[in-house]
Design a protein around this motif. Structure first.
Motif, mmCIF file in Angstrom:
data_model
loop_
_atom_site.group_PDB
_atom_site.id
_atom_site.type_symbol
_atom_site.label_atom_id
_atom_site.label_comp_id
_atom_site.label_asym_id
_atom_site.label_seq_id
_atom_site.Cartn_x
_atom_site.Cartn_y
_atom_site.Cartn_z
ATOM 1 N N LYS A 34 -6.976 -1.235 -10.095
ATOM 2 C CA LYS A 34 -5.661 -1.495 -10.704
ATOM 3 C C LYS A 34 -5.508 -2.969 -11.089
ATOM 4 N N VAL A 68 0.835 -1.196 0.000
ATOM 5 C CA VAL A 68 0.000 0.000 0.000
ATOM 6 C C VAL A 68 0.872 1.249 0.000
ATOM 7 N N GLU A 69 0.520 2.174 -0.879
ATOM 8 C CA GLU A 69 1.212 3.464 -0.947
ATOM 9 C C GLU A 69 0.294 4.553 -0.417
ATOM 10 N N GLU A 73 -3.658 5.505 -1.316
ATOM 11 C CA GLU A 73 -4.395 4.375 -1.894
ATOM 12 C C GLU A 73 -5.484 3.907 -0.939
ATOM 13 N N TRP A 74 -6.514 3.319 -1.513
ATOM 14 C CA TRP A 74 -7.585 2.696 -0.756
ATOM 15 C C TRP A 74 -7.959 1.437 -1.522
ATOM 16 N N LYS A 83 -9.350 1.626 -5.131
ATOM 17 C CA LYS A 83 -8.330 2.050 -6.102
ATOM 18 C C LYS A 83 -7.412 0.865 -6.453
ATOM 19 N N ILE A 84 -7.071 0.084 -5.458
ATOM 20 C CA ILE A 84 -6.228 -1.094 -5.683
ATOM 21 C C ILE A 84 -6.993 -2.128 -6.509
#
Length: 153
Positions: A116, A104-105, A108-109, A112-113
């Protein structure tokens, strides 16, 4: 499965004064014991398990029924403050394709991941469910945390 790297200074604060101030010869044993209790407290499934440490590097051995069980154990151990790497040497009785892992960056939530990896933000719950019981709520993730991203069947 192999060797997994984690953000050493991110994650659950599991080790206390007892583990950190112990003599060198006892420190690894106390930390391994704390990690094993953490795995047990989360209710993660295994048939047999042995956890050992060399510095900040953890090796986990044993037997698990499914690939998912091994992956969750690796994440539970690796997402602990003070753990740098986890070498997964567990044997899986019913092997399946391995999941991907995502660190996790900031910003991010889960949706959103999910967008991707799956092309669909609404599949965030797949990621949430794949990371239970380490995740208690879909909005409670943090930078540096490593998550399982399972394959969609």
């Amino acid at each position: 499965m192999g060797l997994f790297s984690f953000v050493k200074n991110a994650g659950a604060k599991l080790f206390g004064k007892k583990e950190e101030e112990a003599p060198v010869e006892e420190k690894a044993i106390l930390k391994a014991s704390a990690l094993l209790e953490h795995v047990k407290a989360l209710g993660l499934q295994y048939q047999s398990i042995k956890i050992s440490l060399k510095g900040d590097d953890v090796t986990v051995e044993g037997d698990v029924a499914q690939q998912e069980d091994a992956e969750k154990i690796v994440l539970a151990i690796g997402n602990v403050d003070g753990v740098d790497t986890v070498d997964n040497q567990m044997t899986v009785v019913e092997p399946k394709p391995e999941a991907q892992f995502h660190t996790v960056e900031k910003g991010e939530w889960l949706s959103k991941i999910a967008a991707k990896y799956y092309g669909d933000a609404n599949k965030y719950n797949v990621i949430f469910e794949a990371n239970k019981p380490m995740l208690e709520h879909p909005d409670k993730i943090y930078p540096g945390q490593v998550l399982r991203i399972p394959n969609l069947d």
